[in-house]
Design a protein around this motif. Structure first.
Motif, PDB file in Angstrom:
ATOM      1  N   PRO A  91       0.804  -1.226   0.000  1.00 18.96           N
ATOM      2  CA  PRO A  91       0.000   0.000   0.000  1.00 18.96           C
ATOM      3  C   PRO A  91       0.834   1.271   0.000  1.00 18.96           C
ATOM      4  CG  PRO A  91      -0.855  -1.613   1.549  1.00 18.96           C
ATOM      5  CD  PRO A  91       0.421  -2.150   1.068  1.00 18.96           C
ATOM      6  N   GLY A  92       1.929   1.290   0.670  1.00 18.40           N
ATOM      7  CA  GLY A  92       2.778   2.477   0.703  1.00 18.40           C
ATOM      8  C   GLY A  92       3.298   2.834  -0.671  1.00 18.40           C
ATOM      9  N   LEU A  93       3.719   1.809  -1.438  1.00 18.14           N
ATOM     10  CA  LEU A  93       4.211   2.069  -2.791  1.00 18.14           C
ATOM     11  C   LEU A  93       3.108   2.644  -3.679  1.00 18.14           C
ATOM     12  CD1 LEU A  93       6.453  -1.097  -3.380  1.00 18.14           C
ATOM     13  CD2 LEU A  93       7.201   1.254  -2.952  1.00 18.14           C
ATOM     14  N   ILE A  94       1.892   2.124  -3.541  1.00 18.30           N
ATOM     15  CA  ILE A  94       0.775   2.607  -4.371  1.00 18.30           C
ATOM     16  C   ILE A  94       0.460   4.066  -4.058  1.00 18.30           C
ATOM     17  CG2 ILE A  94      -1.675   2.283  -4.856  1.00 18.30           C
ATOM     18  CD1 ILE A  94      -1.234  -0.715  -4.365  1.00 18.30           C
ATOM     19  N   VAL A  95       0.358   4.359  -2.750  1.00 15.64           N
ATOM     20  CA  VAL A  95       0.056   5.747  -2.359  1.00 15.64           C
ATOM     21  C   VAL A  95       1.146   6.697  -2.844  1.00 15.64           C
ATOM     22  CG1 VAL A  95      -0.254   7.283  -0.373  1.00 15.64           C
ATOM     23  CG2 VAL A  95      -1.355   5.034  -0.393  1.00 15.64           C
ATOM     24  N   GLY A  96       2.382   6.289  -2.742  1.00 22.61           N
ATOM     25  CA  GLY A  96       3.489   7.130  -3.189  1.00 22.61           C
ATOM     26  C   GLY A  96       3.419   7.398  -4.677  1.00 22.61           C
ATOM     27  N   ALA A  97       3.085   6.363  -5.454  1.00 19.51           N
ATOM     28  CA  ALA A  97       2.988   6.552  -6.911  1.00 19.51           C
ATOM     29  C   ALA A  97       1.872   7.517  -7.279  1.00 19.51           C
ATOM     30  CB  ALA A  97       2.780   5.195  -7.593  1.00 19.51           C
ATOM     31  N   VAL A  98       0.729   7.397  -6.583  1.00 23.69           N
ATOM     32  CA  VAL A  98      -0.399   8.302  -6.856  1.00 23.69           C
ATOM     33  C   VAL A  98      -0.020   9.746  -6.563  1.00 23.69           C
ATOM     34  CG1 VAL A  98      -2.738   8.917  -6.150  1.00 23.69           C
ATOM     35  CG2 VAL A  98      -2.145   6.511  -6.530  1.00 23.69           C
ATOM     36  N   LEU A  99       0.641   9.979  -5.431  1.00 17.82           N
ATOM     37  CA  LEU A  99       1.049  11.329  -5.072  1.00 17.82           C
ATOM     38  C   LEU A  99       2.026  11.906  -6.076  1.00 17.82           C
ATOM     39  CD1 LEU A  99       1.422  10.936  -1.188  1.00 17.82           C
ATOM     40  CD2 LEU A  99      -0.436  12.065  -2.433  1.00 17.82           C
ATOM     41  N   VAL A 100       2.936  11.073  -6.569  1.00 12.18           N
ATOM     42  CA  VAL A 100       3.888  11.554  -7.582  1.00 12.18           C
ATOM     43  C   VAL A 100       3.156  11.974  -8.854  1.00 12.18           C
ATOM     44  CG1 VAL A 100       5.781  10.828  -9.089  1.00 12.18           C
ATOM     45  CG2 VAL A 100       5.836  10.279  -6.648  1.00 12.18           C
ATOM     46  N   LEU A 101       2.190  11.166  -9.287  1.00 11.00           N
ATOM     47  CA  LEU A 101       1.446  11.499 -10.511  1.00 11.00           C
ATOM     48  C   LEU A 101       0.661  12.789 -10.343  1.00 11.00           C
ATOM     49  CD1 LEU A 101       0.178   7.932 -11.547  1.00 11.00           C
ATOM     50  CD2 LEU A 101       1.970   9.306 -12.629  1.00 11.00           C
ATOM     51  N   ILE A 102       0.007  12.947  -9.176  1.00 13.02           N
ATOM     52  CA  ILE A 102      -0.742  14.177  -8.926  1.00 13.02           C
ATOM     53  C   ILE A 102       0.181  15.387  -8.961  1.00 13.02           C
ATOM     54  CG2 ILE A 102      -2.094  15.420  -7.189  1.00 13.02           C
ATOM     55  CD1 ILE A 102      -3.274  12.713  -6.369  1.00 13.02           C
ATOM     56  N   GLY A 103       1.343  15.259  -8.344  1.00 15.49           N
ATOM     57  CA  GLY A 103       2.290  16.368  -8.321  1.00 15.49           C
ATOM     58  C   GLY A 103       2.761  16.735  -9.707  1.00 15.49           C
ATOM     59  N   VAL A 104       3.052  15.720 -10.515  1.00 12.90           N
ATOM     60  CA  VAL A 104       3.513  15.987 -11.875  1.00 12.90           C
ATOM     61  C   VAL A 104       2.419  16.673 -12.684  1.00 12.90           C
ATOM     62  CG1 VAL A 104       4.230  14.871 -14.036  1.00 12.90           C
ATOM     63  CG2 VAL A 104       5.200  14.125 -11.839  1.00 12.90           C
ATOM     64  N   GLY A 105       1.146  16.237 -12.502  1.00 11.69           N
ATOM     65  CA  GLY A 105       0.036  16.857 -13.229  1.00 11.69           C
ATOM     66  C   GLY A 105      -0.145  18.324 -12.858  1.00 11.69           C
ATOM     67  N   LEU A 106      -0.040  18.622 -11.586  1.00 10.66           N
ATOM     68  CA  LEU A 106      -0.175  20.003 -11.132  1.00 10.66           C
ATOM     69  C   LEU A 106       0.920  20.884 -11.713  1.00 10.66           C
ATOM     70  CD1 LEU A 106      -1.205  19.417  -7.402  1.00 10.66           C
ATOM     71  CD2 LEU A 106      -2.662  20.253  -9.277  1.00 10.66           C
TER      72      LEU A 106
END
Length: 260
Positions: free
Chosen positions: A220-235
């Motif tokens: 779960p930690g890896l999944i949450v981290g990947a989602v946060l990275v994608l959101i940051g890149v989109g912003l």
């Protein structure tokens, strides 16, 4: 002085002797004469190693009537504990050293007068032999035995007597206990400090039990981290596009023509 020295089966006679006549007494008959008495009248209880010589005195007497006898003394010296050559014997008379001969008798020393004693054995008159005895300073504890014998001029055994004295020698140094070598001792201590390995089966069982009892949070930690990275890149991309549109100049619009 006569030093009794034992070298294998040989004995050396030393001393300041002006004349020495080699006289070997034959094996005496074992018949002792009645009416004659021989005693070791003086012998110290002990000899101290390295001390001054002490006197051992032998006296022969008789109550027989008749002619007087000339006497020849013989002393058999035995040593226990110490070595025979660590005991020194000097036969003396009033005028100094009396000549003697020394020979080996089965590990003992026989000291025999080479001539008859100056005195005469008569009823009411005694004859005395004196021996100066000393012990070497390096002699250990032990014991000295004195076996005295009196012979007449015809070499007939008249009587025997015996005595003994202790030797107070130097104490033997006690052997120190051997010290263990340093290197083996270090190896033993290092081996003792290392704990024995645990059972591999026990370790595996513990790990398995830990994995089963505690759920893993890695996935779960890896999944949450990947989602946060994608959101940051989109912003970041959205902000960059907005800034680019603001900085671009607007083109004037051409009036349109009506078509017929």
């Amino acid at each position: 002085m006569i030093a009794v020295r034992h070298r294998g089966a040989a004995l050396l006679l030393t001393g300041a002797l002006t004349a020495l006549t080699a006289v070997l007494l034959p094996a005496p008959a074992h018949a002792e004469v009645d009416g004659i008495d021989l005693k070791v009248t003086k012998a110290p209880d002990n000899f101290e190693a390295g001390d001054d010589p002490q006197i051992v005195e032998v006296v022969v007497s008789t109550d027989n009537r008749g002619r007087c006898r000339k006497i020849r003394f013989s002393m058999v010296l035995g040593v226990e504990g110490a070595e025979l050559d660590q005991v020194r014997v000097n036969r003396v008379e009033e005028n100094g050293t009396f000549p003697t001969q020394v020979r080996d008798e089965g590990g003992k020393a026989r000291i025999t007068d080479t001539q008859v004693d100056p005195g005469q054995l008569c009823r009411g008159r005694t004859v005395t032999a004196r021996y100066e005895v000393s012990v070497a300073e390096n002699a250990p504890d032990g014991r000295i035995t004195f076996d005295a014998e009196a012979f007449d001029a015809g070499r007939t055994l008249l009587q025997k007597a015996a005595a003994s004295s202790d030797i107070e020698g130097v104490a033997k140094p006690s052997t120190p206990p051997s010290e263990a070598p340093e290197e083996p001792a270090e190896e033993e201590s290092s081996e003792a400090a290392i704990p024995p390995p645990a059972d591999a089966s026990g370790i595996s069982a513990d790990l398995a039990a830990g994995q089963d009892s505690t759920p893993s949070l890695l996935g779960p930690g890896l999944i949450v981290g990947a989602v946060l990275v994608l959101i940051g890149v989109g912003l970041l991309m959205r902000l960059r596009l907005r800034n680019r549109n603001r900085n671009r100049p607007q083109r004037p619009q051409m009036p349109g023509y009506a078509r017929y």
